[in-house]
Design a protein around this motif. Sequence first.
Motif, short mmCIF file in Angstrom:
data_model
loop_
_atom_site.label_atom_id
_atom_site.label_comp_id
_atom_site.label_asym_id
_atom_site.label_seq_id
_atom_site.Cartn_x
_atom_site.Cartn_y
_atom_site.Cartn_z
N VAL A 38 0.84 -1.20 0.00
CA VAL A 38 0.00 0.00 0.00
C VAL A 38 0.87 1.25 0.00
O VAL A 38 0.60 2.21 -0.73
CB VAL A 38 -0.96 -0.02 1.21
N ALA A 39 1.93 1.23 0.80
CA ALA A 39 2.83 2.39 0.85
C ALA A 39 3.56 2.60 -0.47
O ALA A 39 3.66 3.72 -0.98
CB ALA A 39 3.83 2.21 2.00
N VAL A 40 4.07 1.52 -1.06
CA VAL A 40 4.79 1.61 -2.33
C VAL A 40 3.88 2.13 -3.44
O VAL A 40 4.30 2.94 -4.29
CB VAL A 40 5.37 0.24 -2.71
N GLU A 41 2.62 1.70 -3.42
CA GLU A 41 1.67 2.12 -4.44
C GLU A 41 1.16 3.54 -4.22
O GLU A 41 0.48 4.10 -5.08
CB GLU A 41 0.48 1.15 -4.48
N GLY A 42 1.47 4.12 -3.08
CA GLY A 42 1.02 5.48 -2.79
C GLY A 42 -0.46 5.59 -2.49
O GLY A 42 -1.05 6.67 -2.63
N VAL A 43 -1.06 4.49 -2.08
CA VAL A 43 -2.48 4.48 -1.75
C VAL A 43 -2.69 5.09 -0.36
O VAL A 43 -2.00 4.72 0.59
CB VAL A 43 -3.05 3.05 -1.79
N LYS A 44 -3.62 6.01 -0.26
CA LYS A 44 -3.91 6.67 1.01
C LYS A 44 -5.08 5.94 1.69
O LYS A 44 -6.06 5.60 1.04
CB LYS A 44 -4.28 8.14 0.79
#
Length: 302
Positions: A269-275
Motif C-alpha cells: 500500500v505504501a509503495v503504491e502510494g495508496v492513502k
Amino acid sequence: MANETKSTAERLGYKADARVLILNADDFGMCHDQNEGVMRGLKEGIFTSSTILVTCPWFEEAAEFARNNPAADLGVHLTLTAEWDSYKWGPVLGRRAVPSLVDERGYLWQTVAQVYEHARLDEAEAELRAQIEKALAAGIDATHLDSHMGTLQLRADYHEIYARLATEYRLPIRLASRKMMRDQMGPILDQLDKAGVVTPDHLVFHGPSKLAETESYWSDLIRSLFPGVTEILCHPALARDELKSCARDALQREADFRYFTSDKTRKLVAVEGVKLVGFRELRNLMRPEPSNSGSPSLKGRG
C-alpha cells in the motif's frame, strides 16, 4: 449535479489522481471468531472501518469494543437476512412487530429474494431504523451505513429507504460506482446528491474465488485501484471451530484477515502510494462542524 464533477477524494482534499482506500471489515458482531478478526484487523492491520451486525448474538462484544475505542470507525451493517443454514438471528423489533420480515421460526429470511417476495416496505424501514437506534443507544458513534448482502442496494424501493435513513441520520453510505448508479438508478443518485449524502467513488464487493489466489487477487486489486475513494469490503475472521460450524467461507475469511494484517500488504500500500481513510472523513463532509475535525485515529494511517 455538482458532485458529478468532483470525486469524493477531491472533496476530501486529495488531488484528482489520488488513490484513496477505505478497507471495511464487514459482519462485526456475527460471532466471537468474526469479532476477534475484526478487532485485531482494526488495530493490527490496514482495516480503516468496520460495520456491525446489530441483529446478531455477539453484538454486545462489538458494542463494548466501540465504547472502549471511540476513535474506531464503525458503522451499522443494516440487515434483513440471516443467510447461514444453522446459525440464525431475528429482527431487533421482534417477530410480532415485523411479521413480514421473518420465516415461520421467527428468523430473518435467508435470501435477498425471499425478502423481496415477503417483506413489507414499512416494516423493513421500521426494523432498519431500530437497528440504527440500538447501535446509537449502545454507545456506538456510527460513522456510516451499509447493507448486509446488498439487500438495500439491489432494488429501487429498498434503495429509497437506504437513502432516506442516510439523509435522516446524516451518515455516508456504501454505494456502487456512480456510473453504475447513474445508468441503473439515476433518480436515487439524484436523491442522494440533493440530500448531501456522501459515498465512496468506487466499490469492490467481490473477493478471491479460490483460497490459493488470496494474495495475488488482493495485491493485483490494490495495484489497479482507480483514482478516487474506493471501498473494499471483506470479512476478516479467525477460522476456529465456532466459525467453521456456521460459515461456509470460514477459511477464506481467515485468509483475508492474514493478508490484510501482514507487513507485506502494508508495504505494498505504501509503495503504491495508496492513502488510507475511514468513513469518518466522509461523515465529516456531511457534518462540517469544527468539533468533527481532527478526530483521533485508532492507529497510524499508512
